[in-house]
Design an enzyme around this catalytic site. Structure first.
Site, PDB file in Angstrom:
ATOM      1  CG  HIS A   1      -1.763  -1.035   0.931  1.00  0.00           C
ATOM      2  ND1 HIS A   1      -2.934  -1.339   1.862  1.00  0.00           N
ATOM      3  CD2 HIS A   1      -2.051  -1.768   0.137  1.00  0.00           C
ATOM      4  CE1 HIS A   1      -3.651  -2.067   1.690  1.00  0.00           C
ATOM      5  NE2 HIS A   1      -3.663  -2.321   0.365  1.00  0.00           N
TER       6      HIS A   1
ATOM      7  CD  GLU B   1      -2.065   3.872   3.170  1.00  0.00           C
ATOM      8  OE1 GLU B   1      -2.800   4.059   3.643  1.00  0.00           O
ATOM      9  OE2 GLU B   1      -1.693   3.904   2.172  1.00  0.00           O
TER      10      GLU B   1
ATOM     11  CB  CYS C   1      -6.290  -0.397   4.994  1.00  0.00           C
ATOM     12  SG  CYS C   1      -4.497  -1.296   5.201  1.00  0.00           S
TER      13      CYS C   1
ATOM     14  CB  CYS D   1      -1.603   1.570   5.920  1.00  0.00           C
ATOM     15  SG  CYS D   1      -1.668   0.666   4.601  1.00  0.00           S
TER      16      CYS D   1
END
Length: 221
Positions: free
Chosen positions: A64, A66, A96, A99
């Protein structure tokens, strides 16, 4: 994929090659759409310096956005543990649960870092893991909220590549497409805060009715 850097705030707009394309910004930061890729525009500032390190990245099939930022891009930003570092993220989706956990662990490992997160749309509001993740971010000092008009304008001026810094191409798009979607996402975010009993973090906001929403089945990459 990281697009580039900008260390000196005074040079903003003079070297647009690293910046995100306007169509990518419009497609991914329009809160009325549901893209699968997550974009992250961010800037870092150390101490009292007026200079910024600016970049953007996006999610890929392995990570992701992040995690890309924390595990790869942050390491290239000449981090100095002895100097306080302020980081601001502008995400196309809220983090999410997984993360959120990575962010909390990162902040615990780097106590001199403070993080502010602004996002365009809420990701899977009904997911308990995501709810707990947002709660943990707030408990660990992260300033997180949905993007406002001033955030869109700032991103457009700072991170988007265009021929000039005028806002002529920005306002028609924002007024016609974003305004309704932004109000919708604000209701989703306010509803999430209410569900998590964390509305005290937003006491400056006036209370407003929350719409009955259909569960979102979006999948993030």
């Amino acid at each position: 994929m990281t697009a580039g850097t900008e260390k000196d705030g005074s040079a903003r707009g003079t070297n647009p090659g690293w910046k995100i394309q306007s169509n990518d910004f419009k497609e991914n930061y329009n809160p009325g759409t549901t893209p699968k890729v997550t974009y992250l525009l961010y800037e870092m500032k150390w101490g009292r310096s007026k200079k910024f390190w600016r970049q953007w990245c996006k999610s890929n099939t392995a990570q992701h956005a992040e995690v890309v930022c924390l595990e790869r891009d942050f390491k290239t930003a000449e981090f100095r543990p002895s100097v306080r570092c302020s980081i601001t993220w502008f995400l196309s989706w809220s983090p999410c649960g997984e993360c959120c956990h990575c962010i909390v662990e990162f902040l615990k490992a780097h106590p001199s870092v403070t993080l502010k997160i602004r996002f365009a749309r809420v990701f899977r509001r009904e997911d308990e893991c995501n709810q707990q993740g947002i709660r943990n971010l707030m408990k660990n000092g992260v300033d997180i909220d949905i993007m406002k008009l001033k955030d869109y304008r700032y991103c457009w001026r700072t991170f988007v590549a265009h021929q000039n810094r005028k806002e002529g191409n920005f306002w028609p798009w924002f007024r016609q497409i974003v305004f309704y979607g932004l109000a919708h996402q604000r209701d989703r975010w306010d509803s999430l805060c209410c569900q998590q009993d964390i509305s005290e973090h937003h006491q400056h906001r006036q209370s407003r009715p929350v719409r009955q929403l259909v569960p979102n089945a979006i999948t993030r990459v």
